[in-house]
Design an enzyme around this catalytic site. Sequence first.
Site, short mmCIF file in Angstrom:
data_model
loop_
_atom_site.label_atom_id
_atom_site.label_comp_id
_atom_site.label_asym_id
_atom_site.label_seq_id
_atom_site.Cartn_x
_atom_site.Cartn_y
_atom_site.Cartn_z
N ALA A 1 -0.92 -5.76 -2.04
CA ALA A 1 -0.38 -5.97 -3.38
C ALA A 1 -0.95 -4.87 -4.27
CB ALA A 1 -0.78 -7.34 -3.90
N GLU B 1 0.30 -9.55 5.24
CA GLU B 1 1.00 -10.82 5.00
C GLU B 1 2.52 -10.66 5.14
OE1 GLU B 1 -1.20 -11.09 1.27
OE2 GLU B 1 -1.83 -13.11 1.82
N GLY C 1 -1.49 -7.80 1.20
CA GLY C 1 -0.10 -8.25 1.12
C GLY C 1 0.79 -7.58 2.17
N GLU D 1 -8.99 -8.57 1.05
CA GLU D 1 -9.07 -9.12 -0.31
C GLU D 1 -10.49 -9.46 -0.74
OE1 GLU D 1 -6.75 -9.87 1.92
OE2 GLU D 1 -4.79 -9.97 0.96
N1 CO8 Z 1 -2.54 -1.00 -4.79
C1 CO8 Z 1 -2.31 0.04 -5.62
N2 CO8 Z 1 -2.44 1.33 -5.26
C2 CO8 Z 1 -2.82 1.57 -3.98
C3 CO8 Z 1 -3.08 0.53 -3.08
C4 CO8 Z 1 -2.91 -0.80 -3.52
N3 CO8 Z 1 -3.09 -1.85 -2.70
N4 CO8 Z 1 -3.46 1.10 -1.90
C5 CO8 Z 1 -3.43 2.43 -2.09
N5 CO8 Z 1 -3.05 2.71 -3.34
C6 CO8 Z 1 -2.90 4.03 -3.95
C7 CO8 Z 1 -4.25 4.68 -4.27
O1 CO8 Z 1 -4.74 4.19 -5.49
C8 CO8 Z 1 -3.90 6.14 -4.30
O2 CO8 Z 1 -3.25 6.40 -5.52
P1 CO8 Z 1 -3.62 7.78 -6.33
O3 CO8 Z 1 -3.25 8.88 -5.39
O4 CO8 Z 1 -2.73 7.70 -7.54
O5 CO8 Z 1 -5.07 7.72 -6.61
C9 CO8 Z 1 -2.83 6.25 -3.23
O6 CO8 Z 1 -2.34 4.94 -3.00
C10 CO8 Z 1 -3.39 6.77 -1.92
O7 CO8 Z 1 -4.47 5.93 -1.54
P2 CO8 Z 1 -5.91 6.51 -1.18
O8 CO8 Z 1 -6.19 7.78 -1.89
O9 CO8 Z 1 -6.90 5.40 -1.37
O10 CO8 Z 1 -5.71 6.81 0.37
P3 CO8 Z 1 -6.84 6.84 1.49
O11 CO8 Z 1 -6.21 7.45 2.69
O12 CO8 Z 1 -8.10 7.42 1.00
O13 CO8 Z 1 -7.15 5.28 1.79
C11 CO8 Z 1 -6.55 2.97 2.17
C12 CO8 Z 1 -6.14 4.46 2.33
C13 CO8 Z 1 -7.75 2.70 3.06
C14 CO8 Z 1 -5.37 2.13 2.61
C15 CO8 Z 1 -6.92 2.70 0.69
O14 CO8 Z 1 -5.88 3.18 -0.14
C16 CO8 Z 1 -7.15 1.26 0.39
O15 CO8 Z 1 -8.17 0.71 0.74
N6 CO8 Z 1 -6.17 0.60 -0.32
C17 CO8 Z 1 -6.28 -0.74 -0.78
C18 CO8 Z 1 -6.13 -1.71 0.35
C19 CO8 Z 1 -6.32 -3.12 -0.16
O16 CO8 Z 1 -7.37 -3.50 -0.60
N7 CO8 Z 1 -5.27 -3.93 -0.05
C20 CO8 Z 1 -5.29 -5.31 -0.45
C21 CO8 Z 1 -4.88 -5.44 -1.87
S1 CO8 Z 1 -5.08 -7.12 -2.44
C22 CO8 Z 1 -3.74 -7.94 -1.82
O17 CO8 Z 1 -2.93 -7.39 -1.15
C23 CO8 Z 1 -3.66 -9.37 -2.16
C24 CO8 Z 1 -2.27 -9.94 -1.83
C25 CO8 Z 1 -2.06 -11.24 -2.49
C26 CO8 Z 1 -1.85 -11.09 -3.97
C27 CO8 Z 1 -1.85 -12.40 -4.64
C28 CO8 Z 1 -1.36 -12.33 -6.08
C29 CO8 Z 1 -2.38 -12.64 -7.11
#
Ligand code: CO8
Length: 258
Positions: A65, A113, A110, A133
């Site tokens: 998400a 999921e 997400g 999460e």
């Molecule tokens: N949300 C928003 N932006 C994201 C997300 C995300 N989940 N994942 C990546 N991005 C963005 C980064 O911010 C970055 O943007 P920018 O270039 O503008 O800075 C771009 O994508 C590229 O990402 P990275 O530079 O971080 O790329 P890396 O290769 O270094 O890392 C990863 C890749 C490991 C995948 C890393 O991006 C990461 O850890 N992402 C987040 C993963 C995460 O924590 N996901 C879970 C989110 S919580 C969730 O899904 C809950 C679902 C239920 C919601 C319930 C509602 C309330």
Amino acid sequence: MSVVLHEVLDGGVHVAKVNRPNALNALDRAVLDALDAVVAAVRADSGARALVIGGEGGKAFVAGADISAMAAMSPIEAEAFSAAGQGVFDRISALPVPVIAAVGGFALGGGCELALACDLVVAGPKATFGQPEVKLGVIPGFGGTQRLVRRVGVGRALDLCLTGRMVKVDEASAIGLVERVVDGDALEAAVGLAREIAAMGPVAVRLCKRAIYEGKDADLGAALLGERSLFALCFSTADQKEGMAAFLERRAARFTGA
Ligand code: CO8
């Protein structure tokens, strides 16, 4: 450019690709709404045979998400966002045709999921799954704690959800998160699988999916009774007559879905 790219290939195979590669296809409200519109289109298409869901850009299926959209949410807004995601994912699961996730990269939070809401998961060599999460101080909110446990069991779901660790494709396959591991492009392989299924008797495919889902949590006796009824229902179709005639005449079946 739409946040979800949707095309219908010949043979009734729908393909939807989440299209926010710069945010690793993170799910915000616009993506959820666009996915919901695809689901409605598939449901409305009597010629639909399967839906493949993938992610644009090569690096991610869906990396979760959208954290920037969630960061400042109030509890009420978080509940509404969770309900919206759960609703869309429920409608994906409830589609009568098979839904195949094509995971070529990150399927986190997400994104994991979303894959879990699909019937089958096809994963490429770089596929990475996880429910990170807890690292953000929250729990899965789009069905992760519930669909994951049903798919991989309590111990493995706890292992993934409590540590937030990432799982590579081999482990994901070993624990039952992935049905098919492929060497090449996951989307291409998923479309191939969708075409393979699309060549089967369309009514039988739908009833088979229904029998498995309606029966899996029921008592075995009731579930077998359900299977028997759906089996009998197949004999009201032209496809049953065609499928069996084609076998006996040693030729390929020409199913019409009637
Ligand atoms: N949300 C928003 N932006 C994201 C997300 C995300 N989940 N994942 C990546 N991005 C963005 C980064 O911010 C970055 O943007 P920018 O270039 O503008 O800075 C771009 O994508 C590229 O990402 P990275 O530079 O971080 O790329 P890396 O290769 O270094 O890392 C990863 C890749 C490991 C995948 C890393 O991006 C990461 O850890 N992402 C987040 C993963 C995460 O924590 N996901 C879970 C989110 S919580 C969730 O899904 C809950 C679902 C239920 C919601 C319930 C509602 C309330």
